[in-house]
Scaffold this motif. Structure first.
Motif, PDB file in Angstrom:
ATOM      1  N   MET A  74       0.849  -1.170   0.000  1.00 52.07           N
ATOM      2  CA  MET A  74       0.000   0.000   0.000  1.00 52.07           C
ATOM      3  C   MET A  74       0.901   1.241   0.000  1.00 52.07           C
ATOM      4  O   MET A  74       1.807   1.359   0.824  1.00 52.07           O
ATOM      5  CB  MET A  74      -0.902  -0.026   1.240  1.00 52.07           C
ATOM      6  N   SER A  75       0.622   2.177  -0.883  1.00 53.45           N
ATOM      7  CA  SER A  75       1.437   3.386  -0.982  1.00 53.45           C
ATOM      8  C   SER A  75       1.137   4.338   0.177  1.00 53.45           C
ATOM      9  O   SER A  75       0.125   4.206   0.870  1.00 53.45           O
ATOM     10  CB  SER A  75       1.173   4.095  -2.306  1.00 53.45           C
ATOM     11  N   LEU A  76       2.026   5.296   0.350  1.00 52.33           N
ATOM     12  CA  LEU A  76       1.836   6.295   1.396  1.00 52.33           C
ATOM     13  C   LEU A  76       0.554   7.081   1.160  1.00 52.33           C
ATOM     14  O   LEU A  76      -0.212   7.333   2.100  1.00 52.33           O
ATOM     15  CB  LEU A  76       3.044   7.237   1.458  1.00 52.33           C
ATOM     16  N   ALA A  77       0.287   7.456  -0.064  1.00 48.65           N
ATOM     17  CA  ALA A  77      -0.931   8.213  -0.388  1.00 48.65           C
ATOM     18  C   ALA A  77      -2.176   7.391  -0.045  1.00 48.65           C
ATOM     19  O   ALA A  77      -3.151   7.915   0.501  1.00 48.65           O
ATOM     20  CB  ALA A  77      -0.936   8.614  -1.856  1.00 48.65           C
ATOM     21  N   ALA A  78      -2.164   6.119  -0.323  1.00 49.55           N
ATOM     22  CA  ALA A  78      -3.308   5.259  -0.016  1.00 49.55           C
ATOM     23  C   ALA A  78      -3.488   5.127   1.492  1.00 49.55           C
ATOM     24  O   ALA A  78      -4.619   5.119   1.997  1.00 49.55           O
ATOM     25  CB  ALA A  78      -3.125   3.885  -0.664  1.00 49.55           C
ATOM     26  N   ARG A  79      -2.389   5.005   2.227  1.00 47.42           N
ATOM     27  CA  ARG A  79      -2.470   4.904   3.690  1.00 47.42           C
ATOM     28  C   ARG A  79      -3.029   6.195   4.297  1.00 47.42           C
ATOM     29  O   ARG A  79      -3.840   6.158   5.220  1.00 47.42           O
ATOM     30  CB  ARG A  79      -1.098   4.599   4.278  1.00 47.42           C
TER      31      ARG A  79
END
Length: 130
Positions: free
Chosen positions: A1-6
């Motif tokens: 999971m990417s930082l933006a998604a988190r």
């Protein structure tokens, strides 16, 4: 999971938590507020929430009527007033007479100088909590 998604997932969870904890009945929300002043020999209401009218009873004395009555008179209010001059003359928002009313439908407030004489102000801001 990417930082933006988190971050997006976290923001969504925070939003859901806040939504269930802070509703229209939360005691920390203002039940009424108004920004008004006495300008050009008339009361000018600039913005308001749950305020039906502001009536000038006498110089520096006002009645703020609520659009929807509060449950009882056990509310608190806080207000500030702007000086009507640029000479540093202070204005205070007070209640000082036993004849001043505080009911579920309205509250009487007075704008006074620091010498405790009633005086109008071009801007008075009042917030009511219950």
């Amino acid at each position: 999971m990417s930082l933006a998604a988190r971050i997006a997932a976290l923001a969504g969870r925070i939003g859901r938590e806040v939504k269930v904890k802070v509703g229209a009945d939360h005691p920390g929300l203002a039940r009424a507020w108004v920004c008004f002043g006495y300008v050009g020999n008339q009361v000018v209401v600039r913005a308001a929430h749950n305020v039906a009218s502001v009536t000038r009873l006498a110089p520096g004395r006002y009645r703020v009527s609520f659009a929807s009555p509060l449950p009882d008179a056990n509310y608190c209010w806080v207000g500030v007033a702007r000086s009507s001059t640029n000479s540093g003359t202070q204005r205070l928002l007070i209640v000082r007479a036993t004849a001043d009313e505080k009911t579920p439908t309205h509250v009487d407030v007075g704008c006074a100088t620091t010498a405790a004489s009633f005086a109008d102000s071009p801007e008075i801001d009042l917030v009511v909590y219950r």
